[in-house]
Write a protein that holds these residues in place. Structure first.
Motif, short mmCIF file in Angstrom:
data_model
loop_
_atom_site.label_atom_id
_atom_site.label_comp_id
_atom_site.label_asym_id
_atom_site.label_seq_id
_atom_site.Cartn_x
_atom_site.Cartn_y
_atom_site.Cartn_z
N TYR A 24 47.82 -43.71 44.20
CA TYR A 24 48.06 -43.15 42.65
C TYR A 24 46.82 -43.42 41.75
O TYR A 24 45.83 -44.34 42.15
CB TYR A 24 49.39 -44.04 41.91
CG TYR A 24 50.60 -43.56 42.65
CD1 TYR A 24 50.84 -44.70 43.61
CD2 TYR A 24 51.40 -42.67 42.16
CE1 TYR A 24 52.40 -44.57 44.35
CE2 TYR A 24 52.52 -42.51 42.73
CZ TYR A 24 52.92 -43.40 43.66
OH TYR A 24 54.31 -43.25 44.43
N PHE A 66 50.61 -39.49 40.81
CA PHE A 66 50.61 -39.42 42.26
C PHE A 66 49.57 -38.57 42.78
O PHE A 66 49.23 -37.56 42.25
CB PHE A 66 51.93 -38.75 42.70
CG PHE A 66 51.91 -38.51 44.11
CD1 PHE A 66 51.95 -37.41 44.61
CD2 PHE A 66 52.28 -39.50 45.03
CE1 PHE A 66 52.15 -36.87 46.01
CE2 PHE A 66 52.63 -39.40 46.54
CZ PHE A 66 52.26 -37.82 47.06
N GLU A 106 52.62 -35.74 51.69
CA GLU A 106 52.77 -35.08 50.46
C GLU A 106 51.58 -35.28 49.62
O GLU A 106 50.77 -36.33 49.98
CB GLU A 106 53.72 -35.55 49.52
CG GLU A 106 55.34 -35.45 50.12
CD GLU A 106 55.87 -34.08 49.73
OE1 GLU A 106 56.86 -33.59 50.59
OE2 GLU A 106 55.21 -33.12 49.01
N LYS A 107 50.88 -34.23 48.96
CA LYS A 107 50.03 -34.45 48.15
C LYS A 107 50.06 -33.69 46.91
O LYS A 107 50.94 -32.57 46.68
CB LYS A 107 48.63 -34.04 48.76
CG LYS A 107 48.53 -32.63 49.12
CD LYS A 107 46.95 -32.42 49.83
CE LYS A 107 47.17 -30.86 50.16
NZ LYS A 107 45.72 -30.71 50.91
N LEU A 115 60.79 -44.14 53.25
CA LEU A 115 60.99 -43.23 52.21
C LEU A 115 62.35 -43.70 51.63
O LEU A 115 62.50 -43.44 50.31
CB LEU A 115 60.87 -41.81 52.73
CG LEU A 115 59.73 -41.12 52.87
CD1 LEU A 115 59.94 -39.73 53.34
CD2 LEU A 115 58.68 -41.31 51.52
N ALA A 116 63.44 -44.14 52.25
CA ALA A 116 64.55 -44.47 51.82
C ALA A 116 64.60 -45.51 51.03
O ALA A 116 65.58 -45.94 50.30
CB ALA A 116 65.63 -44.35 52.82
N GLN A 165 58.21 -49.27 46.18
CA GLN A 165 56.97 -49.36 46.52
C GLN A 165 56.00 -50.56 45.99
O GLN A 165 56.26 -50.94 44.84
CB GLN A 165 56.24 -47.98 45.90
CG GLN A 165 56.92 -46.79 46.67
CD GLN A 165 56.42 -45.26 46.25
OE1 GLN A 165 55.06 -45.39 45.65
NE2 GLN A 165 56.89 -44.29 46.33
N TYR A 197 59.83 -49.38 35.65
CA TYR A 197 58.53 -50.37 36.09
C TYR A 197 58.02 -50.77 34.56
O TYR A 197 58.21 -50.54 33.41
CB TYR A 197 57.44 -49.44 36.73
CG TYR A 197 57.44 -49.35 38.35
CD1 TYR A 197 58.50 -48.43 38.69
CD2 TYR A 197 56.87 -49.85 39.01
CE1 TYR A 197 58.75 -48.08 40.03
CE2 TYR A 197 57.01 -49.82 40.63
CZ TYR A 197 57.85 -49.06 40.98
OH TYR A 197 58.06 -48.67 42.32
N TYR A 199 60.71 -37.75 47.65
CA TYR A 199 60.62 -39.32 47.18
C TYR A 199 59.16 -39.72 46.37
O TYR A 199 58.72 -40.65 46.38
CB TYR A 199 60.81 -40.26 48.45
CG TYR A 199 62.16 -40.19 48.82
CD1 TYR A 199 62.53 -39.56 50.02
CD2 TYR A 199 63.03 -41.07 48.54
CE1 TYR A 199 63.74 -39.49 50.34
CE2 TYR A 199 64.13 -41.01 48.72
CZ TYR A 199 64.63 -40.33 50.02
OH TYR A 199 65.91 -40.45 50.27
N LEU A 238 56.92 -40.18 43.56
CA LEU A 238 57.32 -40.75 42.13
C LEU A 238 56.74 -40.08 41.03
O LEU A 238 55.38 -39.58 40.90
CB LEU A 238 56.90 -42.05 42.24
CG LEU A 238 57.70 -43.14 43.16
CD1 LEU A 238 57.18 -44.73 42.80
CD2 LEU A 238 58.95 -43.35 43.07
#
Lengths: 114, 109
Positions: free
Chosen positions: A35, A45, A56-57, A98-99, A103, B36, B95, B97
């Motif tokens: 990030y 992200f 993913e990007k 992922l679940a 993070q 957060y 997923y 964020l």
């Protein structure tokens, strides 16, 4: 308690130079993320990485950016030719899957491009 | 419309008071919701997840209203150490964020 670590804590570079930001995710984690947060702005992200490939990007993660897991512990973000607008705090994060909700974030690398 | 929207504040609140933050999100397919906390120039740290039934963790209570696409955080008996920026975070089906810009809270003695 295991932690995500990042090096360096601060990096100053000249525009056009390449930088590599390093992260050591928590050892049993399988998903890794980068990030960025420009000063005074929201966290954005960049990319997620699993099983040695990008999963993913975001639009920010253009051809100037690349990620790599060169060995069993490090996870790197490379910016090929830095621009002034790349100046930001870069956070690495990891989680088990992922679940899984949490993070875990590293302390960040503050990048300043001059 | 911003994907995740928060009042930037700052909220200046006396110690011991109750303070509430709100957040709205645009993607109705969002799956997971979090608050957060971020101290100045530090990494974000998970405060709590937000469940549909609402959940409480000590002085902190989080609520989710899926119909209105609205999330809230309530802090009771606020302490000086609660001073921080509170980030509303939403995760989609992949997923990934998505972060709000944060609400700055300043607790005054």
């Amino acid at each position: 308690e295991p932690e995500v670590t990042q090096t360096p804590s601060h990096q100053v570079t000249q525009m056009g130079q390449e930088v590599i930001l390093r992260c050591v995710p928590i050892s049993n984690h399988l998903y890794f993320y980068w990030y960025r947060q420009i000063l005074g702005q929201k966290v954005e992200f960049l990319v997620s990485f699993y099983n040695n490939e990008i999963s993913e990007k975001s639009e920010i993660f253009d051809d100037q950016f690349s990620v790599e897991r060169p060995d069993g512990s490090n996870f790197t973000l490379k910016i090929r030719s830095t621009k002034l607008e790349d100046s930001a705090m870069y956070f690495c994060a990891s989680n088990i899957g992922l679940a899984e909700e949490t993070q875990y974030f590293g302390p960040g690398t503050r990048l300043l491009v001059l | 419309r911003k994907e995740v929207e928060q009042d930037p504040g700052p909220f200046n609140v006396p110690e011991g008071a109750t303070v509430a933050f709100n957040c709205t999100y645009s993607n109705s397919a969002s799956q997971s919701f979090f608050w957060y906390r971020q101290d100045c120039r530090k990494e974000p740290k998970l405060l709590m997840s937000v469940y549909s039934s609402g959940n409480e963790d000590g002085r902190f209570t989080a609520q989710l209203n899926r119909a209105s696409q609205y999330i809230s955080l309530l802090i009771r008996d606020s302490k000086l150490s609660d001073s921080a920026t509170y980030l509303c975070v939403v995760a989609g089906s992949n997923y990934q964020l998505i972060w709000g810009a944060g609400t700055k809270l300043i607790i005054k003695p």
